[in-house]
Motif scaffolding. Structure first.
Motif, PDB file in Angstrom:
ATOM      1  N   GLU A   2       0.820  -1.207   0.000  1.00  0.00           N
ATOM      2  CA  GLU A   2       0.000   0.000   0.000  1.00  0.00           C
ATOM      3  C   GLU A   2       0.859   1.264   0.000  1.00  0.00           C
ATOM      4  N   LEU A   3       1.991   1.194   0.667  1.00  0.00           N
ATOM      5  CA  LEU A   3       2.898   2.340   0.689  1.00  0.00           C
ATOM      6  C   LEU A   3       3.377   2.654  -0.719  1.00  0.00           C
ATOM      7  N   TYR A   4       3.786   1.635  -1.467  1.00  0.00           N
ATOM      8  CA  TYR A   4       4.252   1.848  -2.833  1.00  0.00           C
ATOM      9  C   TYR A   4       3.134   2.370  -3.720  1.00  0.00           C
ATOM     10  N   GLN A   5       1.926   1.883  -3.496  1.00  0.00           N
ATOM     11  CA  GLN A   5       0.777   2.358  -4.276  1.00  0.00           C
ATOM     12  C   GLN A   5       0.571   3.846  -4.042  1.00  0.00           C
ATOM     13  N   GLU A   6       0.621   4.242  -2.797  1.00  0.00           N
ATOM     14  CA  GLU A   6       0.442   5.652  -2.460  1.00  0.00           C
ATOM     15  C   GLU A   6       1.551   6.505  -3.070  1.00  0.00           C
ATOM     16  N   ILE A   7       2.752   5.998  -3.050  1.00  0.00           N
ATOM     17  CA  ILE A   7       3.892   6.740  -3.607  1.00  0.00           C
ATOM     18  C   ILE A   7       3.703   6.973  -5.101  1.00  0.00           C
ATOM     19  N   VAL A   8       3.391   5.912  -5.871  1.00  0.00           N
ATOM     20  CA  VAL A   8       3.254   6.094  -7.324  1.00  0.00           C
ATOM     21  C   VAL A   8       1.978   6.854  -7.683  1.00  0.00           C
ATOM     22  N   ASP A   9       0.971   6.809  -6.825  1.00  0.00           N
ATOM     23  CA  ASP A   9      -0.232   7.608  -7.069  1.00  0.00           C
ATOM     24  C   ASP A   9       0.076   9.098  -7.012  1.00  0.00           C
ATOM     25  N   ASN A  10       1.104   9.458  -6.245  1.00  0.00           N
ATOM     26  CA  ASN A  10       1.498  10.863  -6.103  1.00  0.00           C
ATOM     27  C   ASN A  10       2.657  11.264  -6.996  1.00  0.00           C
ATOM     28  N   ASN A  11       3.470  10.287  -7.391  1.00  0.00           N
ATOM     29  CA  ASN A  11       4.639  10.570  -8.231  1.00  0.00           C
ATOM     30  C   ASN A  11       4.960   9.325  -9.055  1.00  0.00           C
ATOM     31  N   GLY A  12       4.443   9.286 -10.262  1.00  0.00           N
ATOM     32  CA  GLY A  12       4.612   8.114 -11.113  1.00  0.00           C
ATOM     33  C   GLY A  12       6.062   7.749 -11.378  1.00  0.00           C
ATOM     34  N   GLU A  13       6.920   8.746 -11.474  1.00  0.00           N
ATOM     35  CA  GLU A  13       8.322   8.463 -11.762  1.00  0.00           C
ATOM     36  C   GLU A  13       9.037   7.798 -10.590  1.00  0.00           C
ATOM     37  N   ALA A  14       8.401   7.775  -9.440  1.00  0.00           N
ATOM     38  CA  ALA A  14       8.976   7.069  -8.290  1.00  0.00           C
ATOM     39  C   ALA A  14       9.018   5.565  -8.536  1.00  0.00           C
ATOM     40  N   LEU A  15       8.358   5.118  -9.580  1.00  0.00           N
ATOM     41  CA  LEU A  15       8.374   3.698  -9.937  1.00  0.00           C
ATOM     42  C   LEU A  15       9.813   3.198 -10.084  1.00  0.00           C
ATOM     43  N   LYS A  17      12.296   3.754  -8.340  1.00  0.00           N
ATOM     44  CA  LYS A  17      12.934   3.509  -7.039  1.00  0.00           C
ATOM     45  C   LYS A  17      12.407   2.251  -6.347  1.00  0.00           C
ATOM     46  N   ILE A  18      11.345   1.670  -6.880  1.00  0.00           N
ATOM     47  CA  ILE A  18      10.758   0.491  -6.242  1.00  0.00           C
ATOM     48  C   ILE A  18      11.525  -0.747  -6.699  1.00  0.00           C
ATOM     49  N   PRO A  19      11.954  -1.582  -5.768  1.00  0.00           N
ATOM     50  CA  PRO A  19      12.702  -2.791  -6.147  1.00  0.00           C
ATOM     51  C   PRO A  19      11.914  -3.643  -7.141  1.00  0.00           C
ATOM     52  N   ASP A  20      12.616  -4.160  -8.125  1.00  0.00           N
ATOM     53  CA  ASP A  20      11.999  -4.912  -9.208  1.00  0.00           C
ATOM     54  C   ASP A  20      11.108  -6.046  -8.714  1.00  0.00           C
ATOM     55  N   HIS A  21      11.542  -6.757  -7.698  1.00  0.00           N
ATOM     56  CA  HIS A  21      10.759  -7.901  -7.215  1.00  0.00           C
ATOM     57  C   HIS A  21       9.457  -7.492  -6.535  1.00  0.00           C
TER      58      HIS A  21
END
Length: 92
Positions: A2-15, A17-21
Motif C-alpha cells: 500500500e505504501l508503494y501504491q500511495e507513492i506512485v499515485d502521487n509521483n509516477g516516476e517514483a516507480l 525507485k521500487i525494487p523490481d521484485h
C-alpha cells in the motif's frame, strides 16, 4: 504494498525507485496514469499495448520511451493526435 501504491499515485516516476521484485502490473498502471513518462521504468514483463496507449493518450511524447515492437499504427496515431510534434519519435 500500500505504501508503494500511495507513492506512485502521487509521483509516477517514483516507480524507478521500487525494487523490481516488488513491482506489479497494478503499480505500473498507476504510475503511468499519474505520469506518462513513468512508462520508461516499466519492466518489459508488464509492458502491454493498453499501458502504452494510456501513456501516449496522456502525453504523446511518451512514445519516445516505448520500444518500436509495441508501436502499432493506432498507438502512433494517438501519440501524434495528442502531441503533434511527437511525430519525430514515431518509428518508420
Amino acid at each position: 504494498m500500500e505504501l508503494y501504491q500511495e507513492i506512485v499515485d502521487n509521483n509516477g516516476e517514483a516507480l524507478r525507485k521500487i525494487p523490481d521484485h516488488l513491482l506489479t502490473a497494478k503499480l505500473c498502471r498507476a504510475a503511468v496514469r499519474q505520469n506518462a513518462n513513468a512508462i520508461l521504468y516499466v519492466p518489459e514483463r508488464f509492458m502491454t499495448y493498453k499501458l502504452c496507449l494510456a501513456a501516449v493518450q496522456q502525453d504523446g511524447y511518451a512514445i519516445k520511451h516505448i520500444q518500436s515492437t509495441h508501436c502499432t499504427e493506432k498507438l502512433c496515431y494517438e501519440a501524434v493526435r495528442h502531441s503533434g510534434c511527437a511525430l519525430e519519435y514515431v518509428p518508420p
